[in-house]
Design an enzyme around this catalytic site. Sequence first.
Site, short mmCIF file in Angstrom:
data_model
loop_
_atom_site.label_atom_id
_atom_site.label_comp_id
_atom_site.label_asym_id
_atom_site.label_seq_id
_atom_site.Cartn_x
_atom_site.Cartn_y
_atom_site.Cartn_z
N LYS A 13 -17.76 30.40 -19.65
CA LYS A 13 -16.51 30.28 -20.43
C LYS A 13 -15.37 29.74 -19.55
O LYS A 13 -14.67 28.82 -19.93
CB LYS A 13 -16.10 31.65 -21.01
CG LYS A 13 -17.15 32.27 -21.93
CD LYS A 13 -16.67 33.56 -22.55
CE LYS A 13 -16.47 34.70 -21.57
NZ LYS A 13 -17.69 35.14 -20.88
N ARG A 88 -12.38 40.24 -27.96
CA ARG A 88 -13.65 40.76 -27.48
C ARG A 88 -14.10 42.00 -28.25
O ARG A 88 -15.15 42.56 -27.94
CB ARG A 88 -13.45 41.16 -26.03
CG ARG A 88 -14.54 40.82 -25.09
CD ARG A 88 -13.94 40.99 -23.72
NE ARG A 88 -14.88 40.94 -22.68
CZ ARG A 88 -14.85 40.04 -21.69
NH1 ARG A 88 -13.93 39.11 -21.66
NH2 ARG A 88 -15.74 40.09 -20.75
N ARG A 126 -22.04 33.57 -7.83
CA ARG A 126 -20.65 33.14 -8.05
C ARG A 126 -19.75 33.57 -6.90
O ARG A 126 -19.84 34.69 -6.39
CB ARG A 126 -20.11 33.73 -9.35
CG ARG A 126 -18.61 33.50 -9.49
CD ARG A 126 -18.10 33.71 -10.88
NE ARG A 126 -18.33 35.04 -11.38
CZ ARG A 126 -18.06 35.41 -12.62
NH1 ARG A 126 -17.58 34.54 -13.48
NH2 ARG A 126 -18.30 36.64 -13.02
N ARG A 159 -16.93 38.84 -6.91
CA ARG A 159 -16.32 39.83 -7.81
C ARG A 159 -17.07 41.15 -7.77
O ARG A 159 -18.30 41.17 -7.70
CB ARG A 159 -16.31 39.28 -9.25
CG ARG A 159 -15.04 38.53 -9.55
CD ARG A 159 -15.05 37.83 -10.87
NE ARG A 159 -15.50 38.60 -12.01
CZ ARG A 159 -15.49 38.12 -13.25
NH1 ARG A 159 -15.04 36.90 -13.49
NH2 ARG A 159 -15.93 38.86 -14.25
N ARG A 170 -22.29 44.87 -18.60
CA ARG A 170 -21.43 43.90 -19.29
C ARG A 170 -22.17 43.26 -20.46
O ARG A 170 -21.59 43.03 -21.53
CB ARG A 170 -20.94 42.83 -18.29
CG ARG A 170 -19.93 43.40 -17.31
CD ARG A 170 -19.81 42.59 -16.04
NE ARG A 170 -19.31 41.25 -16.23
CZ ARG A 170 -19.46 40.26 -15.34
NH1 ARG A 170 -20.09 40.47 -14.20
NH2 ARG A 170 -18.96 39.08 -15.59
P1 AP5 Z 1 -18.08 31.28 -15.32
O1 AP5 Z 1 -17.52 30.00 -15.85
O2 AP5 Z 1 -17.27 32.02 -14.33
O3 AP5 Z 1 -18.55 32.21 -16.54
P2 AP5 Z 1 -17.73 33.16 -17.50
O4 AP5 Z 1 -18.38 33.14 -18.85
O5 AP5 Z 1 -16.26 32.82 -17.45
O6 AP5 Z 1 -18.04 34.53 -16.78
P3 AP5 Z 1 -17.19 35.83 -16.55
O7 AP5 Z 1 -18.06 36.71 -15.70
O8 AP5 Z 1 -15.82 35.52 -16.03
O9 AP5 Z 1 -17.10 36.39 -17.99
P4 AP5 Z 1 -16.81 37.83 -18.40
O10 AP5 Z 1 -16.54 37.64 -19.84
O11 AP5 Z 1 -17.82 38.85 -18.06
O12 AP5 Z 1 -15.59 38.26 -17.45
P5 AP5 Z 1 -14.02 38.30 -17.66
O13 AP5 Z 1 -13.41 37.83 -16.40
O14 AP5 Z 1 -13.61 37.70 -18.95
O15 AP5 Z 1 -19.52 30.93 -14.70
C1 AP5 Z 1 -20.28 31.93 -14.03
C2 AP5 Z 1 -20.98 31.30 -12.81
O16 AP5 Z 1 -21.91 30.32 -13.26
C3 AP5 Z 1 -20.03 30.56 -11.84
O17 AP5 Z 1 -20.49 30.71 -10.52
C4 AP5 Z 1 -20.14 29.09 -12.27
O18 AP5 Z 1 -19.88 28.20 -11.19
C5 AP5 Z 1 -21.60 29.04 -12.71
N1 AP5 Z 1 -21.83 28.06 -13.80
C6 AP5 Z 1 -21.09 27.92 -14.93
N2 AP5 Z 1 -21.61 26.96 -15.71
C7 AP5 Z 1 -22.74 26.51 -15.06
C8 AP5 Z 1 -23.74 25.53 -15.38
N3 AP5 Z 1 -23.68 24.81 -16.50
N4 AP5 Z 1 -24.75 25.36 -14.50
C9 AP5 Z 1 -24.83 26.09 -13.34
N5 AP5 Z 1 -23.90 27.02 -12.98
C10 AP5 Z 1 -22.88 27.23 -13.84
O19 AP5 Z 1 -13.79 39.89 -17.81
C11 AP5 Z 1 -13.99 40.79 -16.75
C12 AP5 Z 1 -13.72 42.22 -17.22
O20 AP5 Z 1 -12.35 42.33 -17.63
C13 AP5 Z 1 -14.53 42.67 -18.43
O21 AP5 Z 1 -15.80 43.16 -18.07
C14 AP5 Z 1 -13.61 43.76 -19.01
O22 AP5 Z 1 -13.70 44.95 -18.27
C15 AP5 Z 1 -12.22 43.17 -18.78
N6 AP5 Z 1 -11.76 42.36 -19.94
C16 AP5 Z 1 -11.50 41.02 -19.93
N7 AP5 Z 1 -11.09 40.63 -21.15
C17 AP5 Z 1 -11.10 41.73 -21.94
C18 AP5 Z 1 -10.79 41.94 -23.32
N8 AP5 Z 1 -10.39 40.95 -24.13
N9 AP5 Z 1 -10.95 43.20 -23.80
C19 AP5 Z 1 -11.33 44.22 -23.00
N10 AP5 Z 1 -11.64 44.08 -21.69
C20 AP5 Z 1 -11.52 42.84 -21.16
#
Ligand code: AP5
Length: 216
Positions: A13, A88, A126, A159, A170
């Site tokens: 994402k 979410r 990552r 992270r 997750r």
């Molecule tokens: P990346 O692009 O970083 O993936 P992502 O989907 O953004 O992953 P996240 O782990 O950030 O998502 P998440 O939803 O768990 O975490 P968030 O920060 O929102 O890609 C991942 C890896 O793959 C990278 O190394 C990248 O380089 C690689 N990659 C990407 N595309 C690729 C490809 N095509 N080929 C090869 N490699 C590739 O949330 C974290 C925490 O915050 C949650 O667990 C929760 O506790 C809290 N939180 C956040 N938002 C909310 C909400 N709305 N409500 C409640 N709690 C929340």
Amino acid sequence: MAIVIFGPPGSGKGTQAKLLMRGLGVPHVSTGDILRDRIRSGADLGTRAMAAMRNGGLVCDDVMNRLVAQRLTEPDAANGFILDGYPRTLTQAEHFAGWLAGKAIREVVIHLEVDYNIIIARLTGRRQCPRCGTVYNVASNPPKVAGLCDLDGESLITRDDDREDVIRERFEAYERQTWPVLEFFRKSGHRVVKVQTGDEAPEAVNGKIRQVMESA
Ligand code: AP5
């Protein structure tokens, strides 16, 4: 335009939001980044929210709705934004739909579908720059110098929630609390487009997204 990038943890994402941002000139609003920035800057997020993030659970809806509403009123979001990680839960989705209602904003939900085994391999590789947020991957997108950000030379970090046991938590939170949001968007008439991805490079995935957005 409002673009909601939807998908499981690690589905790309953030990577896709950053690529889209460059082409569209609208901000990338990542709720995970907002929360991590607040923790780093010492803002009081509350012990429950911090524990939820560490353990792979979700931060409570009131906090998230407030943080996002604040962010979306900033001037750079006036012409559109790319939401990553929000909404979410059903409560967040209803809140967001209420916020959108009556505004002249066209929205589209991009649903990224990726196999969990591919995701686990990606997340354990990552690395992120704590200063500018640039995301790397030791296998698919390594920095030029191991462990250092290409843009500002800062030491890259892993992270806390990228351990396999937390990644599984997750996924569980995604299936139980986030997956129903997709059905909510579909039933309430929002445009939802699915982009299935596998081993393609981020740029190839971005090409697919642009294609479905044009035809949606
Ligand atoms: P990346 O692009 O970083 O993936 P992502 O989907 O953004 O992953 P996240 O782990 O950030 O998502 P998440 O939803 O768990 O975490 P968030 O920060 O929102 O890609 C991942 C890896 O793959 C990278 O190394 C990248 O380089 C690689 N990659 C990407 N595309 C690729 C490809 N095509 N080929 C090869 N490699 C590739 O949330 C974290 C925490 O915050 C949650 O667990 C929760 O506790 C809290 N939180 C956040 N938002 C909310 C909400 N709305 N409500 C409640 N709690 C929340």
